[in-house]
Design a protein around this motif. Structure first.
Motif, PDB file in Angstrom:
ATOM      1  N   ASN A  50       0.489  -0.879   0.162  1.00 34.47           N
ATOM      2  CA  ASN A  50       0.233   0.060  -0.092  1.00 34.47           C
ATOM      3  C   ASN A  50       0.673   1.174  -0.464  1.00 34.47           C
ATOM      4  O   ASN A  50       0.456   2.291  -0.600  1.00 34.47           O
ATOM      5  N   ILE A  51       2.089   1.336   0.568  1.00 33.00           N
ATOM      6  CA  ILE A  51       2.494   2.782   0.511  1.00 33.00           C
ATOM      7  C   ILE A  51       3.406   2.998  -0.905  1.00 33.00           C
ATOM      8  O   ILE A  51       2.966   3.875  -1.361  1.00 33.00           O
ATOM      9  N   SER A  52       3.887   1.869  -1.959  1.00 30.49           N
ATOM     10  CA  SER A  52       4.066   1.938  -3.311  1.00 30.49           C
ATOM     11  C   SER A  52       3.031   2.295  -3.591  1.00 30.49           C
ATOM     12  O   SER A  52       2.900   2.977  -5.076  1.00 30.49           O
ATOM     13  N   GLY A  53       1.819   2.235  -3.783  1.00 29.44           N
ATOM     14  CA  GLY A  53       0.826   2.150  -3.900  1.00 29.44           C
ATOM     15  C   GLY A  53       0.521   3.524  -4.757  1.00 29.44           C
ATOM     16  O   GLY A  53      -0.280   4.007  -5.316  1.00 29.44           O
ATOM     17  N   ALA A  54      -0.115   4.093  -2.887  1.00 32.35           N
ATOM     18  CA  ALA A  54       0.653   5.218  -2.823  1.00 32.35           C
ATOM     19  C   ALA A  54       0.788   6.572  -3.589  1.00 32.35           C
ATOM     20  O   ALA A  54       1.567   7.873  -3.866  1.00 32.35           O
ATOM     21  N   GLN A  55       2.861   5.527  -3.581  1.00 34.63           N
ATOM     22  CA  GLN A  55       3.299   6.482  -3.803  1.00 34.63           C
ATOM     23  C   GLN A  55       3.388   6.679  -5.431  1.00 34.63           C
ATOM     24  O   GLN A  55       3.420   7.924  -5.895  1.00 34.63           O
ATOM     25  N   LYS A  56       3.077   5.561  -6.069  1.00 39.70           N
ATOM     26  CA  LYS A  56       2.837   6.105  -7.402  1.00 39.70           C
ATOM     27  C   LYS A  56       1.113   7.135  -8.146  1.00 39.70           C
ATOM     28  O   LYS A  56       1.305   7.918  -9.440  1.00 39.70           O
ATOM     29  N   ALA A  57      -0.080   6.730  -7.297  1.00 44.06           N
ATOM     30  CA  ALA A  57      -0.832   7.662  -7.344  1.00 44.06           C
ATOM     31  C   ALA A  57      -0.279   8.869  -7.201  1.00 44.06           C
ATOM     32  O   ALA A  57      -0.579  10.133  -7.689  1.00 44.06           O
ATOM     33  N   THR A  58       0.391   9.631  -5.725  1.00 45.91           N
ATOM     34  CA  THR A  58       0.965  10.455  -6.046  1.00 45.91           C
ATOM     35  C   THR A  58       2.244  11.587  -7.036  1.00 45.91           C
ATOM     36  O   THR A  58       1.929  12.840  -6.906  1.00 45.91           O
ATOM     37  N   GLU A  59       2.937  10.085  -6.469  1.00 51.85           N
ATOM     38  CA  GLU A  59       3.390  10.847  -8.061  1.00 51.85           C
ATOM     39  C   GLU A  59       2.726  11.038  -9.360  1.00 51.85           C
ATOM     40  O   GLU A  59       3.619  11.953 -10.621  1.00 51.85           O
TER      41      GLU A  59
END
Length: 333
Positions: A159-168
C-alpha cells in the motif's frame, strides 16, 4: 429417506467404502468410485453433514470477517475466496463487522466454538496479540491487511508503494498543492497510504500543509465533507488523492456541487479500482488491486493450513497498477 446402507447395498460395497468415496476418494479405485457415485445420483442420497462433522471434527465451513461488505472491493475479494472454497467443498460464513471493533472480536467466538474450520480476516483492527493467539490454535489467513512482523500467512499489496504511484502521478502532472484524504489511521492500510503520500511529497521537496491532510473513514460521505473543507480554504488544492475510490467519488461530487469541474479545476485520484470507477463521470484515475486474485490466494493458503501442509512463505505481495482515466489533468503553475 435414503440411508448410506441403501447406497452400499445397491452398489454392492460396504458402507465404509461409500464413506471413503465421499470423504477420501483418492483411497478408492476409480471403478468403484464411479459405481458408488452413480448409485448416489440414482437414489438422490444426501450425506448427513452433522454425522460427518462428528466423525471428522470438520465443519467444512470457513469464516470470513469483512470490515464493510457494502464496499464492492471486499465483495470482489470475497468472490475470490468463495470460488476456491466451493471447489474444495467448503461453505463460506460471512461476518460483516461494519468497521466495529467489538463486532470484529465477537466473530472470533465462531472459531472458539468450533463452528468453522478456519478463518480469513480482511480486517485486522483488533489487537494483534488476540489475532496471533488465535492463529496459534486455528488456521488463520490475513488478506488485504497485515500485522508487522507476524508469521500469519498474509496476502496483500504494498500500500505504501501504491500510494507513492498515485501521488507521483499528480506531481508529474505539475501539481504541487495536493490534498490527501486518508483512511482510518487506526488501521495499517490507512497508515501505509498516508506514509506513501508523505514519502513522495518529501522526495519531490513539496510542502505539505497539515490542513490539506485529513482523516476519512473510507465512506463516500467523508470524501464529500473533507473535500468541502478543502474548497473553503483561501487556497484550495489543485489536486486531491483520496485513499479509496468511494471517498474519491465523494470528493468529485463536492467539487461539482461548488460549480467546479474535474479535472479542469481540480484533479482527483482514488485507490482500489472498484467497478464503478470506470463508469463514474469523469472516469476515475486510481490504483488497481487484484481483489479477486487476493481472495483466491488467501483461500488456497487457508486450505493448506487446514490440511496441515507446509506453506512456502508467509507474505504474498500482489501487484497493484496505476489506471489512468479522465479525472486528472496537467496543472501549469
Amino acid at each position: 429417506m435414503v440411508r448410506i446402507i441403501d447406497v452400499a447395498k445397491k452398489a454392492n460395497v460396504s458402507t465404509a467404502t461409500v464413506s471413503r468415496v465421499l470423504s477420501k476418494p483418492n483411497t478408492v479405485t476409480e471403478e468403484t468410485t464411479e459405481k458408488v457415485l452413480q448409485v448416489i445420483k440414482e437414489l438422490n442420497y444426501q450425506p448427513n453433514a452433522l454425522a460427518r462433522q462428528l466423525r471428522t471434527l470438520e465443519t467444512k465451513t470457513i469464516l470470513v470477517i469483512v470490515p464493510d461488505i457494502t464496499n464492492s472491493f471486499f465483495s470482489k475479494v470475497l468472490r475470490g475466496i468463495e470460488s476456491v472454497a466451493v471447489i474444495n467443498g467448503y461453505q463460506v460464513l460471512l461476518g460483516d463487522t461494519g468497521n466495529d471493533l467489538e463486532r470484529e472480536n465477537g466473530y472470533l467466538n465462531i472459531l472458539l466454538q468450533k463452528k468453522a474450520d478456519g478463518m480469513v480476516l480482511l480486517t485486522a483492527r483488533m489487537k494483534s496479540k488476540n489475532i496471533e493467539e488465535m492463529a496459534l490454535k486455528y488456521p488463520v489467513v490475513l488478506a488485504c491487511e497485515y500485522i508487522e512482523g507476524s508469521a500469519i500467512p498474509t496476502v496483500s499489496i504494498n500500500n505504501i508503494s501504491g500510494a507513492q504511484k498515485a501521488t507521483e502521478y499528480l506531481v508529474k502532472l505539475g501539481h504541487k498543492r495536493i490534498g490527501f484524504i486518508s483512511g482510518p489511521l487506526d488501521g495499517v492500510i490507512g497508515q501505509d497510504r498516508l506514509k506513501g503520500f508523505y514519502q513522495t511529497m518529501a522526495r519531490y521537496n513539496l510542502t505539505i500543509e497539515s490542513v490539506l491532510v485529513q482523516e476519512g473513514n473510507f465512506f463516500y460521505e467523508s470524501g464529500f465533507n473533507i473535500m468541502n473543507q478543502f474548497l473553503d480554504l483561501n487556497h484550495p488544492p489543485t489536486a486531491v488523492f483520496a485513499a479509496n475510490d468511494e471517498m474519491a467519488f465523494g470528493a468529485i461530487n463536492a467539487i461539482s456541487s461548488k460549480g467546479l469541474s474535474v479535472p479542469h479545476d481540480i484533479s482527483v485520484v482514488g485507490f482500489d479500482d472498484i467497478k464503478f470507477s470506470s463508469i463514474f463521470k469523469p472516469a476515475l484515475t486510481t490504483i488497481s488491486q487484484p481483489a479477486f486474485e487476493m481472495g483466491t490466494m488467501a483461500m488456497k493458503l487457508l486450505i493448506k493450513l487446514m490440511n496441515k501442509e507446509e506453506i512456502e512463505r508467509h507474505q504474498y505481495l500482489m501487484e497493484d497498477q496505476l489506471i489512468i482515466r479522465d479525472s486528472c489533468s496537467t496543472h501549469i503553475s
